[in-house]
Design a protein around this motif. Structure first.
Motif, PDB file in Angstrom:
ATOM      1  N   ILE A 157       1.041  -1.294  -0.106  1.00 19.95           N
ATOM      2  CA  ILE A 157      -0.183   0.156   0.119  1.00 19.95           C
ATOM      3  C   ILE A 157       1.058   1.692   0.396  1.00 19.95           C
ATOM      4  O   ILE A 157       0.897   2.455  -0.694  1.00 19.95           O
ATOM      5  CB  ILE A 157      -0.822  -0.215   1.510  1.00 19.95           C
ATOM      6  N   GLY A 167       0.226   1.845  -2.871  1.00 21.39           N
ATOM      7  CA  GLY A 167      -0.389   2.602  -3.784  1.00 21.39           C
ATOM      8  C   GLY A 167      -0.344   4.373  -3.927  1.00 21.39           C
ATOM      9  O   GLY A 167      -0.421   5.176  -4.228  1.00 21.39           O
ATOM     10  N   SER A 181      -6.877   0.008   1.825  1.00 22.76           N
ATOM     11  CA  SER A 181      -6.722  -0.166   0.104  1.00 22.76           C
ATOM     12  C   SER A 181      -8.239   0.369  -1.137  1.00 22.76           C
ATOM     13  O   SER A 181      -7.854   0.854  -2.074  1.00 22.76           O
ATOM     14  CB  SER A 181      -5.733  -1.316  -0.237  1.00 22.76           C
TER      15      SER A 181
END
Lengths: 807, 153
Positions: A156, A160, A524
């Protein structure tokens, strides 16, 4: 069964060198129950210290009612220590657990549902990413989550969000282990194994109070010591620890002077010709510089600086230099002190100089302080790239990008990951506005607490805390997320001997609490992080999916998990990595062939200057052509930056007791453990106490330039000139009238870190918890002995070895 | 012979750098790594000055007193504040250290041609520490730059 509070290490099962450590099954069950009452047992491993003992959890009527060591596990052969016996299920089955998410409304935390809490987090997160970008986000985790959870967060953060601001409290406990291994060998990974205790002729404990921090590992040593061929024992520790009592040589150094001592040990080895020239020639680089750096450190010179006898230094060096098989372990006495990485690297150097690696009994363990610290390092939740990859190596970054199907540019690779202390500095300066803390309690565990409280309280900082209990830190949060505990979720973790265990879910978490993995996956999804194809970044449905994904990430790296699976980890013993096609049963010891992971295309980093932390650039690393050789890195000794003076004439060091773990969030809730060490104390030497007119139990004030604490004085065997304080005692269970989020009054202050300095090692960035200057004054007479255990290093001076009675 | 001018330049350069490290250490006390390391590095510069001094004296002061002054670099007069100020101060240190670094190189060349073993031994001892000072400054600036330039107030 013996009383495992007074008899911390349990009954002896002596064994001789090269024999197998006999098993001894320890267990604890809820009062009134016997093993026959248990419905079923669920496999796990203990998370109450870094040892990683295999165990089974007893379940009856859907609740945890007991714990039993696994006789077949290579780590503990059935044993458990007091913390595992008394604070495993007891530490989490507690009425204080948070069972609903909390959000701050009008200055107060109020209960809410998951959707509301997560929406609030996601809204703030998205807004900040839009307005300020990824550098506004920081994540601070733990050494107590599971591998799957660290990896999820690692992905993440790196694929991300794209923030380098990610670290764990492993920065406080194990960062120097990782750094020292990377500097010397080119990558993280313990060369040795706990089994080396069974085969060695000598054991060196460098700043490692093993009898209290890893009681089961110490039991293994005690069993060797009481067997027919006991190893020699040398320990470096300013306190009169249980290990010191058994030691052939106890080097009670002045805090902050470790490097001078190890320089002298190396010099003695070289002066006496105890080194192995062929091994040095074939397997190392940097010998000449090492030799010239230690040249000035005669035993007399080191004795002067360290405050120990030159004779003892010579004796210790002789034991190291002349024993066939030496095991060394290093821990917080080195990691949390001045010149941490340099001192720890010198221990690696001692082993390299004698070729003392990769054989049974010839081992080296740069220890971890927490049960899952190793996974934080492996999976990248400490900011490093997952799989011990090198952020300085574009090919490694490409590998991850292709594994995750993201643009390599999003992966933070332009500078080293931001370490915890710098993350808090950025939060202090207002450039990090979103901080997510999981399973750790910085309001008690970081240095210089008055400053940390101010940072956490800043209104412009959006603080998310994910924990089991309303800790000192959680009480200051904007959103508190209730997490599932050990036994309430499934996952894997790896100990300091590289042994991977599975911990299966035994019972449901209380109320609405969720596993940390579920929480990260939910975040997420809600954030809408995607791959290059526009599909969700994380599609795992549970921990086993995460583990399988991690296996791919670890493929071909030093921590190769590809030969492991949940089914292989169930039943039998834990298995040490690397475990792959070539090593289907795992690998007990690394570097059996003297080939190290230092190749420029393979290594985890290119190293640093040990004095300043200046990075070695890729070109200059490559030019030295390591070719699988290890680096004999070193630097000059420098005195600690804060030394005693007229105003603050004593040295201050902090540490642990056998009965508590960290800030006592679990152990403090165990009635048995709490009774053994109920309240704060500070330790003074006989000499200092007498000079200050202080007697056992008197209430004293200890102050530094940062703050003060007040506590009863224990007059103990600590070295003269040194004051010791356990760091466990924060404020969640104190009788403070005000809320936890307020600063305590002076008379209420007990946390050892009120006094510590904000400073860190230049290479590992591990804070210095074991070196500060303080003064001590008596406030009033006490009403009895200090509430410090008499079974351990805190034993009252003059008390007999077998005293063993609690206050 | 002009080597004495350059030895004087080097000696003064180390003193200026030491003073500037101390200035940054004081001015950025809230950055603990910078605070403590700059003190250590200032002491390193002091030491360089000490071991160089006998050589400076052996070659004697320059007759044309004005020349060295014209060559000297100014140290930091004061430090700046905030994350960008820190970055900029580290850049100033980098410039000063670069001048010292390249002066060691130049002096080393002359020392080699002169076959002055004593001078070469001093260069050998000090120059690599200056190089590490430079790479530390580089490392620290790289770390600080994104935060200072993108998100700091």
């Amino acid at each position: 069964m013996v009383d495992r509070i007074t008899d911390i290490w349990g009954a002896r099962t002596p064994f001789e060198r090269e024999a197998e450590w006999p098993s001894r099954v320890d267990y604890a069950l809820q009062e009134g129950l016997t093993e026959r009452d248990v419905d079923h047992w669920v496999q796990s491993a203990c998370v109450l210290c870094s040892n990683g003992c295999g165990c089974d959890i007893a379940v009856k009527d859907g609740v945890m009612v007991g714990i039993r060591g696994r006789a077949e596990d290579r780590i503990n052969k059935g044993r458990l220590g007091p913390k595992g016996l008394f604070a495993s299920w007891q530490g989490v089955s507690n009425k204080d657990r948070i069972t609903q998410p909390l959000i701050r409304e009008g200055g107060r935390l109020v209960a809410t549902d998951w959707d509301t809490a997560m929406k609030r987090i996601v809204e703030r997160s998205k807004q900040l990413l839009k307005e300020k970008g990824p550098l506004s986000h920081g994540f601070y985790t733990s050494g107590q989550l599971f591998l799957e959870e660290y990896y999820a967060l690692g992905v993440i953060g790196k694929a991300g969000i794209g923030t380098p601001h990610m670290d764990g409290n492993t920065r406080l406990c194990t960062a120097t282990a990782a750094s020292a291994l990377k500097e010397t060998f080119g990558a993280d990974g313990q060369p040795g194994a706990y089994e080396d205790i069974d085969n060695c002729d000598a054991i060196f404990l460098y700043g490692h109070n093993m009898p209290e921090t890893q009681t089961v590992l110490w039991a293994r040593i005690l069993d060797r010591l009481s067997g027919p061929t006991p190893p020699k024992l040398v320990c470096v520790d300013p306190r009169n620890t249980e290990a010191a009592r058994f030691a052939d040589v106890h080097l009670a150094v002045r805090p902050g002077t470790n490097l001078a001592l190890v320089h002298a040990l190396i010099r003695e080895v070289l002066q006496n010709g105890w080194e192995d020239p062929a091994y040095i020639q074939d397997h190392t680089l940097g010998y000449d510089e090492l030799k010239s750096t230690v040249e000035e450190w005669t035993p007399e010179a080191a004795a002067e600086v360290c405050g120990v006898s030159a004779h003892d230094i010579r004796t210790a060096a002789r034991i190291f230099g002349t024993s066939d098989r030496v095991l060394s372990t290093v821990l917080q006495g080195f990691y949390q002190s001045s010149q941490a990485t340099a001192s720890s690297c010198q221990v690696n150097n001692l082993h390299l100089l004698r070729g003392m690696l990769g054989r049974p009994g010839a081992g080296l363990l740069q220890m971890n302080g927490q049960p899952t610290a190793q996974n934080n390092r492996e999976c990248g939740a400490d900011g490093d790239l997952p799989g011990f990859r090198n952020w300085h190596n574009p090919r490694h970054v490409e590998e991850l990008a292709s594994l995750w199907n993201v643009d390599p540019a999003i992966i933070p690779h332009w500078a080293p990951p931001t370490h915890a202390m710098q993350i808090f500095r950025y939060a202090e300066q207002g450039s990090i506005n979103f901080l997510w803390v999981s399973a750790t309690n910085p309001a008690v565990s970081l240095p210089e607490l008055p400053r940390i409280r101010e940072i956490l309280a800043k209104p412009e900082l959006f603080l998310v805390v994910q924990d089991l209990y309303l800790t000192e830190t959680a009480s200051m949060a904007d959103v508190v997320l209730p997490a599932a505990a050990w036994g309430e979720k499934t996952g894997t973790f790896t100990n300091a001997s590289r042994v991977v265990h599975i911990s299966d879910k035994a019972v449901d978490p209380p109320g609405d609490a969720r596993s940390d993995l579920d929480i990260f996956l939910d975040y997420s999804n809600r954030m809408g992080f995607t791959t290059l194809d526009g599909t969700p970044l994380l599609t795992w449905e549970g921990p086993e999916d995460a583990f399988e994904a991690w296996k791919d990430c670890s493929r071909g790296r030093p921590c190769d998990y590809t030969g492991l699976s949940y089914s292989r980890l169930r039943g039998g013993s834990g298995i040490p990595w690397p475990c792959n096609e070539e090593n289907p049963d795992g690998t007990t010891r690394l570097y059996t062939d003297g080939v190290f992971p230092s190749d420029p295309d393979y290594c985890e980093n290119y190293g640093h200057d040990l004095l300043t932390g200046a990075e070695v650039e890729p070109e200059s690393y490559r030019a030295k052509m390591p070719k699988g050789r290890a680096w004999l890195k070193t630097t000059k000794y420098h005195p600690p930056h804060e030394e005693p003076d007229d105003d603050y004439p004593l040295r201050y060091t902090t540490g642990r007791t056998a009965y508590h773990f960290h800030t006592r969030t679990k152990t403090g809730r165990s009635r048995t453990l709490n009774a053994a060490a109920p309240r704060m104390w500070v330790e003074l030497s006989v000499e200092d106490a007498s000079a200050l007119g202080i007697t056992e139990g008197d209430i004293v004030r200890v102050s530094s330039r940062r703050g003060l604490i007040e506590a009863p004085a224990r007059v103990s065997g600590v070295r003269p000139g040194t004051v010791f304080a356990p760091f466990h005692y924060g404020y969640w269970d104190s009788t403070m009238a005000s809320g936890l989020s307020d600063s305590p009054k002076d008379s209420q202050k007990t946390a050892a870190n009120e006094l510590t300095i904000t400073e860190w090692d230049p290479v590992s960035k591990q804070p210095l918890f074991k070196n500060a200057a303080v003064k001590v004054e008596k406030i009033r007479d006490g009403d009895g002995p200090a509430p410090a255990p008499n079974t351990t290093a805190s034993r009252q001076a003059g008390a007999s070895r077998q005293a063993g009675q609690q206050q | 012979m002009n080597l004495n001018i350059y030895l004087g330049l080097l000696h003064q350069g180390e003193a200026t750098l030491a003073e500037s490290f101390r200035q940054v250490s004081e001015g950025h006390g809230s950055e603990p790594d910078i605070h403590f390391l700059c003190q250590t590095l200032a002491k390193q510069c002091d030491k360089h000055g000490e071991v160089l001094l006998p050589i400076v004296e052996r070659y004697g002061k320059d007759a044309s007193e004005h020349e060295p002054e014209r060559l000297h670099a100014q140290g930091l007069s004061e430090t700046r504040s905030g994350p960008v100020g820190l970055l900029r101060d580290l850049q100033d240190l980098y410039l000063l250290a670069s001048l010292v670094d390249v002066t060691w190189t130049v002096v080393n060349q002359a020392g080699s041609a002169l076959r002055d073993a004593e001078l070469l031994a001093v260069v050998e001892q000090c120059h690599k520490e200056t190089e590490v000072q430079l790479s530390w400054l580089q490392t620290r600036m790289k770390q600080a730059a994104p935060q200072a330039l993108l998100v700091a107030d």
